[in-house]
Scaffold this motif. Structure first.
Motif, short mmCIF file in Angstrom:
data_model
loop_
_atom_site.label_atom_id
_atom_site.label_comp_id
_atom_site.label_asym_id
_atom_site.label_seq_id
_atom_site.Cartn_x
_atom_site.Cartn_y
_atom_site.Cartn_z
N PRO A 1 0.79 -1.09 -0.18
CA PRO A 1 0.08 -0.07 0.04
C PRO A 1 0.76 1.15 0.15
N GLU A 2 0.37 2.37 -0.58
CA GLU A 2 1.07 3.62 -0.80
C GLU A 2 1.52 4.08 0.69
N ARG A 3 0.60 4.09 1.72
CA ARG A 3 1.15 4.34 3.04
C ARG A 3 2.27 3.76 3.57
N VAL A 4 2.23 2.55 3.34
CA VAL A 4 3.30 1.85 3.92
C VAL A 4 4.69 2.03 2.96
N ARG A 5 4.63 2.26 1.70
CA ARG A 5 5.55 2.66 0.84
C ARG A 5 6.18 3.84 1.27
N ALA A 6 5.33 4.82 1.88
CA ALA A 6 5.79 6.23 1.97
C ALA A 6 6.59 6.13 3.36
N VAL A 7 5.93 5.32 4.36
CA VAL A 7 6.68 5.27 5.64
C VAL A 7 7.92 4.54 5.63
N VAL A 8 8.24 3.59 4.55
CA VAL A 8 9.57 2.85 4.54
C VAL A 8 10.56 4.00 3.78
N ASP A 9 9.83 4.67 2.74
CA ASP A 9 10.96 5.43 2.19
C ASP A 9 11.42 6.53 3.04
N ARG A 10 10.45 7.03 3.81
CA ARG A 10 10.90 8.19 4.72
C ARG A 10 11.89 7.77 5.98
N SER B 1 11.52 -0.38 -5.69
CA SER B 1 10.63 0.84 -5.56
C SER B 1 9.28 0.18 -5.22
N THR B 2 8.88 -0.83 -5.90
CA THR B 2 7.34 -1.30 -5.54
C THR B 2 7.25 -2.68 -5.28
N PRO B 3 7.56 -3.27 -4.29
CA PRO B 3 7.55 -4.90 -4.34
C PRO B 3 6.35 -5.18 -3.91
N SER C 1 3.60 -7.20 -1.71
CA SER C 1 3.43 -7.29 -0.27
C SER C 1 4.29 -8.81 0.15
N TRP C 2 4.05 -9.74 -0.48
CA TRP C 2 4.53 -11.08 -0.23
C TRP C 2 5.91 -11.17 -0.15
N ASP C 3 6.67 -10.13 -1.23
CA ASP C 3 7.84 -10.32 -1.42
C ASP C 3 8.88 -9.99 -0.24
N ALA C 4 8.62 -9.19 0.44
CA ALA C 4 9.21 -8.81 1.61
C ALA C 4 9.31 -9.62 2.78
N VAL C 5 7.97 -10.43 2.92
CA VAL C 5 7.84 -11.53 3.49
C VAL C 5 8.66 -12.67 3.28
N ALA C 6 8.83 -13.02 1.98
CA ALA C 6 9.77 -14.07 1.68
C ALA C 6 11.30 -13.90 2.03
N VAL C 7 11.49 -12.54 1.54
CA VAL C 7 12.92 -12.37 1.73
C VAL C 7 13.30 -12.48 3.30
N ALA C 8 12.30 -11.99 4.21
CA ALA C 8 12.53 -12.16 5.59
C ALA C 8 12.66 -13.75 6.09
N ALA C 9 11.58 -14.32 5.37
CA ALA C 9 11.76 -15.93 5.73
C ALA C 9 12.90 -16.43 5.10
N TRP C 10 13.34 -16.15 4.00
CA TRP C 10 14.60 -16.92 3.47
C TRP C 10 15.54 -16.51 4.63
N ALA D 1 17.61 -3.51 -5.22
CA ALA D 1 18.02 -2.59 -6.30
C ALA D 1 17.87 -3.55 -7.79
N ALA D 2 18.47 -4.74 -7.86
CA ALA D 2 18.45 -5.56 -8.97
C ALA D 2 17.21 -5.63 -9.58
N LEU D 3 16.43 -5.97 -8.65
CA LEU D 3 15.05 -6.35 -9.24
C LEU D 3 14.23 -4.97 -9.80
N ARG D 4 14.46 -3.88 -9.13
CA ARG D 4 14.17 -2.61 -9.59
C ARG D 4 14.40 -2.37 -10.85
N ARG D 5 15.37 -2.80 -11.21
CA ARG D 5 16.23 -2.71 -12.43
C ARG D 5 15.83 -3.79 -13.50
N ASP D 6 14.70 -4.67 -13.15
CA ASP D 6 14.20 -5.85 -13.73
C ASP D 6 15.43 -6.97 -14.01
#
Length: 166
Positions: free
Chosen positions: A5-14, A67-69, A71-80, A133-138
């Motif tokens: 969600p955009e709210r979560v994205r803004a909090v993480v960015d700041r 830039s825009t992951p 929501s499950w992506d961050a959870v998968a990284v944390a679990a990994w 960063a690599a995924l942001r650049r595809d």
């Protein structure tokens, strides 16, 4: 794609920097509270710091770098990270430590725990940020290599801490 969600994205960015700093400070404080003269010494506290807090820092670094992951992506990284760090630590123990008479004493143990935590945050957080960063650049292959390097980085951290204490 199910993006954050955009709210979560803004909090993480700041607030990514302060969040990481707070997690690192919490880890060091918990390790110090578990120090040599503590009445609450517990291996579970050290495991929590080594696993959960390192995984949380890695997830924040990953989300911040991408830039825009989804929501499950961050959870998968944390679990990994949560699963890869103890496996690499166990392999590192058998490769570098565990010799007779290798206990450094209570203060040495505290220094080793704090050093291992700080190096783990730097190595694992950096690798997860590189993957984001690599995924942001595809660049999926680079991201996969960065995430697969997490256990190798943790293995090298364990070796560095053991060799620094020797």
């Amino acid at each position: 794609m199910n993006e954050l969600p955009e709210r979560v994205r803004a909090v993480v960015d700041r607030r990514a920097g302060p969040i990481v700093a707070a997690l690192v400070a919490l880890g060091v404080l918990l390790l110090a509270a578990n120090g040599p003269f503590s009445s609450v010494r517990s291996l579970r506290l050290v495991q929590f710091v080594d696993r959960a807090l390192v995984a949380a820092v890695a997830a924040v670094a990953y989300v911040r770098a991408r830039s825009t992951p989804p929501s499950w992506d961050a959870v998968a990284v944390a679990a990994w990270v949560f699963l890869a760090v103890p496996v690499a630590g166990t392999l590192g123990y058998f490769a570098f430590g565990g010799g007779p008479g290798s206990y450094p004493g209570p203060m040495g143990e505290l220094v080793n725990d704090v050093l291992r935590f700080l190096l783990s945050v730097a190595a694992v957080g950096g690798l997860c940020a590189a993957a984001g960063a690599a995924l942001r650049r595809d660049r999926r292959a680079a991201a996969a290599l960065a995430l697969l390097a997490v256990p190798v980085g943790q293995f090298l951290v364990y070796g560095a801490v053991v060799l620094a204490g020797a």
